[in-house]
Each structure stands twice: as C-alpha cells, then as structure tokens.
Design a protein around this motif. Structure first.
Motif, PDB file in Angstrom:
ATOM      1  N   GLY A 177       0.794  -1.231   0.000  1.00 59.60           N
ATOM      2  CA  GLY A 177       0.000   0.000   0.000  1.00 59.60           C
ATOM      3  C   GLY A 177       0.823   1.276   0.000  1.00 59.60           C
ATOM      4  N   LYS A 178       2.139   1.127   0.019  1.00 59.67           N
ATOM      5  CA  LYS A 178       3.010   2.310   0.003  1.00 59.67           C
ATOM      6  C   LYS A 178       3.578   2.528  -1.400  1.00 59.67           C
ATOM      7  CE  LYS A 178       3.072   2.984   4.547  1.00 59.67           C
ATOM      8  NZ  LYS A 178       2.453   4.168   5.148  1.00 59.67           N
ATOM      9  N   LYS A 179       3.844   3.793  -1.696  1.00 65.71           N
ATOM     10  CA  LYS A 179       4.404   4.124  -3.015  1.00 65.71           C
ATOM     11  C   LYS A 179       5.735   4.831  -2.901  1.00 65.71           C
ATOM     12  CE  LYS A 179       0.192   5.042  -5.489  1.00 65.71           C
ATOM     13  NZ  LYS A 179      -0.529   5.848  -4.526  1.00 65.71           N
ATOM     14  N   LEU A 180       6.673   4.372  -3.716  1.00 67.35           N
ATOM     15  CA  LEU A 180       7.954   5.057  -3.875  1.00 67.35           C
ATOM     16  C   LEU A 180       7.894   5.832  -5.181  1.00 67.35           C
ATOM     17  CD1 LEU A 180      11.159   5.408  -3.429  1.00 67.35           C
ATOM     18  CD2 LEU A 180      11.356   3.403  -4.905  1.00 67.35           C
ATOM     19  N   ALA A 181       8.273   7.115  -5.150  1.00 69.22           N
ATOM     20  CA  ALA A 181       8.385   7.874  -6.399  1.00 69.22           C
ATOM     21  C   ALA A 181       9.864   8.007  -6.737  1.00 69.22           C
ATOM     22  CB  ALA A 181       7.758   9.246  -6.248  1.00 69.22           C
ATOM     23  N   THR A 182      10.236   7.523  -7.918  1.00 65.94           N
ATOM     24  CA  THR A 182      11.623   7.696  -8.361  1.00 65.94           C
ATOM     25  C   THR A 182      11.650   8.878  -9.321  1.00 65.94           C
ATOM     26  OG1 THR A 182      11.226   5.978 -10.018  1.00 65.94           O
ATOM     27  CG2 THR A 182      12.404   5.318  -8.045  1.00 65.94           C
ATOM     28  N   LEU A 183      12.221   9.993  -8.861  1.00 67.94           N
ATOM     29  CA  LEU A 183      12.294  11.208  -9.669  1.00 67.94           C
ATOM     30  C   LEU A 183      13.717  11.324 -10.197  1.00 67.94           C
ATOM     31  CD1 LEU A 183      10.298  13.649  -7.359  1.00 67.94           C
ATOM     32  CD2 LEU A 183       9.455  11.884  -8.928  1.00 67.94           C
ATOM     33  N   PHE A 184      13.912  10.848 -11.409  1.00 65.54           N
ATOM     34  CA  PHE A 184      15.255  10.829 -11.981  1.00 65.54           C
ATOM     35  C   PHE A 184      15.372  11.889 -13.068  1.00 65.54           C
ATOM     36  CE2 PHE A 184      17.862   7.082 -10.518  1.00 65.54           C
ATOM     37  CZ  PHE A 184      17.150   6.929  -9.335  1.00 65.54           C
ATOM     38  N   TYR A 185      16.006  12.995 -12.708  1.00 65.47           N
ATOM     39  CA  TYR A 185      16.193  14.117 -13.634  1.00 65.47           C
ATOM     40  C   TYR A 185      17.320  13.839 -14.619  1.00 65.47           C
ATOM     41  CZ  TYR A 185      13.158  16.992 -10.694  1.00 65.47           C
ATOM     42  OH  TYR A 185      12.097  17.504  -9.987  1.00 65.47           O
ATOM     43  N   GLU A 186      18.075  12.797 -14.368  1.00 69.00           N
ATOM     44  CA  GLU A 186      19.032  12.337 -15.370  1.00 69.00           C
ATOM     45  C   GLU A 186      18.984  10.824 -15.324  1.00 69.00           C
ATOM     46  OE1 GLU A 186      22.976  13.637 -14.390  1.00 69.00           O
ATOM     47  OE2 GLU A 186      23.030  12.476 -12.540  1.00 69.00           O
ATOM     48  N   ALA A 187      19.260  10.220 -16.460  1.00 69.47           N
ATOM     49  CA  ALA A 187      19.137   8.776 -16.534  1.00 69.47           C
ATOM     50  C   ALA A 187      20.204   8.110 -15.683  1.00 69.47           C
ATOM     51  CB  ALA A 187      19.261   8.330 -17.987  1.00 69.47           C
ATOM     52  N   SER A 188      19.801   7.147 -14.894  1.00 70.67           N
ATOM     53  CA  SER A 188      20.736   6.271 -14.206  1.00 70.67           C
ATOM     54  C   SER A 188      19.959   4.986 -13.982  1.00 70.67           C
ATOM     55  CB  SER A 188      21.193   6.856 -12.882  1.00 70.67           C
ATOM     56  OG  SER A 188      22.003   5.908 -12.214  1.00 70.67           O
ATOM     57  N   THR A 189      19.915   4.197 -15.036  1.00 73.29           N
ATOM     58  CA  THR A 189      19.052   3.033 -15.050  1.00 73.29           C
ATOM     59  C   THR A 189      19.341   2.100 -13.892  1.00 73.29           C
ATOM     60  OG1 THR A 189      19.125   3.246 -17.420  1.00 73.29           O
ATOM     61  CG2 THR A 189      18.160   1.233 -16.554  1.00 73.29           C
ATOM     62  N   GLY A 192       6.826  -5.242  -1.317  1.00 67.43           N
ATOM     63  CA  GLY A 192       5.377  -5.283  -1.509  1.00 67.43           C
ATOM     64  C   GLY A 192       4.759  -3.941  -1.848  1.00 67.43           C
ATOM     65  N   GLY A 193       5.596  -2.926  -2.066  1.00 69.44           N
ATOM     66  CA  GLY A 193       5.093  -1.593  -2.378  1.00 69.44           C
ATOM     67  C   GLY A 193       4.986  -1.361  -3.872  1.00 69.44           C
ATOM     68  N   ASN A 194       4.606  -0.135  -4.226  1.00 69.08           N
ATOM     69  CA  ASN A 194       4.464   0.231  -5.632  1.00 69.08           C
ATOM     70  C   ASN A 194       5.397   1.372  -5.973  1.00 69.08           C
ATOM     71  OD1 ASN A 194       2.263  -1.532  -6.572  1.00 69.08           O
ATOM     72  ND2 ASN A 194       1.139  -0.504  -4.930  1.00 69.08           N
ATOM     73  N   VAL A 195       5.519   1.589  -7.288  1.00 70.19           N
ATOM     74  CA  VAL A 195       6.491   2.560  -7.760  1.00 70.19           C
ATOM     75  C   VAL A 195       5.872   3.471  -8.805  1.00 70.19           C
ATOM     76  CG1 VAL A 195       8.675   2.784  -8.997  1.00 70.19           C
ATOM     77  CG2 VAL A 195       8.397   0.955  -7.338  1.00 70.19           C
ATOM     78  N   ILE A 196       6.103   4.782  -8.675  1.00 66.52           N
ATOM     79  CA  ILE A 196       5.738   5.722  -9.730  1.00 66.52           C
ATOM     80  C   ILE A 196       6.971   6.580 -10.016  1.00 66.52           C
ATOM     81  CG2 ILE A 196       3.274   5.819  -9.180  1.00 66.52           C
ATOM     82  CD1 ILE A 196       3.824   8.405  -7.616  1.00 66.52           C
ATOM     83  N   GLY A 197       6.922   7.413 -11.059  1.00 65.83           N
ATOM     84  CA  GLY A 197       8.055   8.301 -11.265  1.00 65.83           C
ATOM     85  C   GLY A 197       8.396   8.544 -12.710  1.00 65.83           C
ATOM     86  N   PHE A 198       9.522   9.221 -12.921  1.00 68.83           N
ATOM     87  CA  PHE A 198      10.020   9.443 -14.275  1.00 68.83           C
ATOM     88  C   PHE A 198      11.510   9.152 -14.306  1.00 68.83           C
ATOM     89  CE2 PHE A 198       9.668  13.599 -12.123  1.00 68.83           C
ATOM     90  CZ  PHE A 198      10.971  14.069 -12.189  1.00 68.83           C
ATOM     91  N   SER A 199      12.009   8.844 -15.512  1.00 69.42           N
ATOM     92  CA  SER A 199      13.382   8.374 -15.601  1.00 69.42           C
ATOM     93  C   SER A 199      14.311   9.332 -16.331  1.00 69.42           C
ATOM     94  CB  SER A 199      13.431   7.011 -16.271  1.00 69.42           C
ATOM     95  OG  SER A 199      12.787   7.086 -17.515  1.00 69.42           O
ATOM     96  N   ASP A 200      13.796  10.424 -16.840  1.00 70.54           N
ATOM     97  CA  ASP A 200      14.672  11.511 -17.270  1.00 70.54           C
ATOM     98  C   ASP A 200      13.833  12.773 -17.387  1.00 70.54           C
ATOM     99  OD1 ASP A 200      14.114  12.156 -20.318  1.00 70.54           O
ATOM    100  OD2 ASP A 200      14.002   9.983 -20.066  1.00 70.54           O
TER     101      ASP A 200
END
Ligand SMILES: [Zn+2]
Lengths: 307, 142
Positions: free
Chosen positions: A40-52, A66-74
């Motif tokens: 039920g928890k969400k991690l946001a990955t805010l990647f302003y530059e690519a680092s796969t 068991g959590g979820n992920v949202i965000g952008f990768s560049d």
C-alpha cells in the motif's frame, strides 16, 4: 518534527549504519518476512538524469517490499522540462507518494526537495556531490564479503580525484577502527587535498599513495576500482591514456590475497577485464545485489520513522 | 568632518582597506539621514591600512555580515562622547541571501527563486559552506 530522509550519509550515525546492514542481512536470509512490509506504500523515483542501474535498484527494492512505484526516468519526459522547480515537483509528488528517491544533475536538489515536503527524500545522486545509497551498498558489500568493516586495508584505484564514490567511501570507512587506505592512481588523478586534510589527517588515519597497483596488491583486503570518466577531460588523448593506465587483469590479480575482494560501483568501461568476473574475488555483481537489499532496509527505516 | 566628534553613535573600525563602501551599501547606510563618514586607507598600526565607518546616531544595525567579512572588524558604540562598548561581531550560524554560491553545478545556479544560504561549518576558521552543495564561501565577496 522535521521529516527525515537521507541526503548525505553523514546524517546517519555509525550505529544506524550498522543497524541498516543488520536489517539488510536479515532481508537476504529471510526475504519472505519482508515481502509485504510496504504494502500500500508508493515510492516515487524522480530521476532528472538517466541512471538506469540506480533507478532499477530502488524500484526493485520497493517492489520486493510489496510496495508500488511511480516516477520518471529523465527530465525530458516530465513537467520538469517545462521548467517546474524541484520544490514544486516534489510537493506535487508528495500528494501521491510516501517516499521519494531523487537523482538530479545539480548538487543540493534532493535537499531542496526534502525541505519542501514532509515525506522522506532519499538522495539517489546529486551531480558529483552525494550518493549515500552507493556508499551504504559499498559498506554492506564489504561487510557481507569479509564479515566486518573494521581493521581492513582498502585500496582505491583509478580516478581518485573526481570519483565521488571513493571520497564517500573513504569518509564513511574512516568511522571504523583500524582501517588503512592505499590510493593507487596516476598523478593527475590523485585523491584531493581536502579529503587528505579534512578526513584522513584530521582523524589520524594512515594511508599511502602510489602509482603502482602491482606493488600494493598483496596487502589489500579490498580493491575498489573506479571508472575514469570521459566527461572529466578536455582532451581525448589524456582521457584515453589515463583510462588505460589501471586495468585489472587476471595476471595483476595473481599476487592478491585469497580473500581479497574487488568492488566497483559499475558501470565499468574497460578498467576490469571480463576474465576477472569469474574469479571468486570479483564481488562487483554481488555488490549490485547488495545495493537492492540495503535500499530495502533504508526504505523500511525511513518509512517507519516517519509513520 | 565629524571624525572624533561623535557624541552618540557607532564607529566600525578595522575594516579591511577598500571594503568600506561594500559595508556601506550592505548596512544600507545610504538610507540614514544622520551623519555618516567613511574613512578610506587610514593608517593602522599593526595591519597596514584600514577603512573606518562612523555613524552619528545610535541606530540598531545587523552586524552579522561583518564577522563574515573579517573577524578583526571592531564595533565601537559611542555614548555621550565616550566609548560605551567595543566588540568583534560574532559569526552568524547562517547567512541568508547575502553571499552567492559560485558553484555552477549547484542547484541555486538554475533555480533563481532559491535563497542562497550559507552555514557556518567551522567556527574556528570561520568557514561557511553552501547549504545545498557544500561549496566554501569565498571570503571578501558579498
Ligand atoms: Zn551551492
């Protein structure tokens, strides 16, 4: 109370680092116990530059909890490209997510984010400045491989001038008793004066500087290899010459101790020959795995502290 | 000149030579309607030349930045023609919006709205570092 993320590893006490490593070890042994910890928890990955690599490590860590992920990768693919401030982006994201991992080319951006929101922000690398989860990964790998992080001879090889992973590792390892350093680099890429003065000399830690990897190989417990990055050089010829000056081969590894370990923050260019990968002393792919486990421990810690 | 004839006011002494105008504008002395004198390149016994600012009124000033510029600066409070108090300005814990971070890789270089904040990280050596990127503040520049 101020929300606590992790911007700089100096924010963690040695005891906290040791606890994170204990939890991470327990996750390695008993992954099923942690499989629903962040349901039920969400991690946001805010990647302003690519680092796969780093992004996938954070995302896998959250998924394995068991959590979820949202965000952008560049930055191109997000509202950031329209010029939104870090602070506004963070505030918006904090409406959806429980924790943020941010990578940004500018130094201090994750701190700006942390100052704007009351969910924890983890610095996933801010330019050449801090990258605390890389350092935690390195420490945890040494701990996993050798059983302890004190009383060791740590060799750092390659670009010691610009390599922030080395500076952070040296600073972090200097917390532990009986650690000595051997710095192996060409003259142009020596460890900077401020690390020598403010970390090593200030704490009375012994170290030697050398240009020869062969001479020191037999005494090392850890050999931390680094990449020589093209973007640090104005001149292609200098880059190529320095890039090729310290390449680890099977031949060079021969005089090393049986239980010596080779670490590398990856990706590598050519500084470790592929033939070394099969040597049991090559720990860099296990290091990648450890990175996920220590990030799991960190996410758990920060979410429970700020619950 | 009003030098030596201040009855109630402030004398900021031992300013590094050539820096008085900078302090004048920082302290907004131009907005005062009392007497203000700037003495440039006064001869100072032990330190060569110095600047001095004299203010002919007992106003409140924020001395924070003085310590950052040079901890040797002295502030003399004059009351009824006599020196009432003399002190070195103390170093503030943070300096907000006065010193610019010069690191082109710092987040402040691309986000204009962010205040430039410097924190005192080493009191003994009066070293300030940018809150965001930890770059050392260059002394002698505001
Ligand atoms: Zn800065």
């Amino acid at each position: 109370m101020k929300t606590r993320g992790l911007i700089d590893i100096a924010e963690l006490t040695t005891q906290e680092i040791d606890e994170l490593m204990l939890v991470a070890s327990d996750i390695v042994e008993n992954p099923e116990r942690y499989a629903e910890k962040c349901k039920g928890k969400k991690l946001a990955t805010l990647f302003y530059e690519a680092s796969t690599r780093t992004r996938l490590s954070f995302e896998s860590a959250m998924l394995d909890l068991g959590g979820n992920v949202i965000g952008f990768s560049d930055a191109q693919s997000s509202s950031v490209s329209k010029g939104e401030s870090v602070s506004d982006t963070a505030r918006t994201v904090a409406c959806f997510a429980d924790i943020i991992a941010m990578r940004h080319p500018k130094e201090g951006a994750p701190l700006v984010a942390q100052m704007s929101v009351n969910i924890p922000v983890i610095n996933a690398g801010d330019g050449g400045h801090n990258h605390p989860t890389q350092t935690l990964t390195d420490l945890f790998t040494i701990k996993r491989e050798l059983g302890h992080v004190d009383h060791l001879v740590i060799g750092c090889c390659g670009d010691l001038k610009f390599g922030r992973t080395v500076h952070s590792l040296v600073t972090a390892m200097s917390r532990y008793p009986g650690v000595r350093f051997v710095f192996i680099s060409p003259d142009e890429l020596r460890i900077p004066e401020h690390i020598r003065a403010e970390v090593l000399d200030a704490k009375g830690i012994s170290y030697v500087e050398t240009t020869s990897l062969d001479d020191v190989m037999p005494e090392l417990d850890i050999l931390y290899m680094t990449r020589v990055q093209r973007e640090r050089f104005f001149n292609e010829a200098d880059y190529l010459r320095l890039r090729d000056s310290y390449i680890l081969t099977q031949e060079k590894l021969k005089p090393a101790k049986e239980d010596m370990r080779v670490l590398h923050p990856l990706p590598r260019v050519n500084e470790i020959s592929i033939a070394v990968d099969s040597d049991p002393r090559a720990a860099y792919f296990r290091q990648v795995k450890n990175g996920k486990f220590i990030r799991m421990a960190l996410i758990l810690k920060l979410l429970s502290e700020n619950a | 000149m009003i030098i030596g004839s201040i009855h109630d006011g402030i004398v900021i002494d031992h300013i590094p030579a050539g820096r008085a105008m900078e302090l004048y504008s920082y302290l907004k002395l131009g907005e005062l309607d009392c007497e203000v004198a700037i003495i440039k390149n006064a001869v100072s016994g032990k330190r060569g030349k110095k600047d001095i600012i004299k203010i002919g009124a007992p106003i409140d000033l924020n001395y924070d930045i003085l310590g950052f510029i040079d901890p040797h600066i002295t502030v003399n409070i004059i009351r009824e023609g006599k020196r009432d108090r003399k002190f070195h300005p103390t170093l503030p814990e943070t300096i907000i919006g006065l010193v610019k971070c010069k690191n082109p890789r710092c987040i402040t270089s691309c986000e204009q709205e962010l205040p430039h904040v410097f924190c005192l990280t080493d009191r003994e050596n009066s070293i300030y570092r940018c809150r965001y990127c930890e770059t050392k503040a260059e002394k002698h520049t505001l």
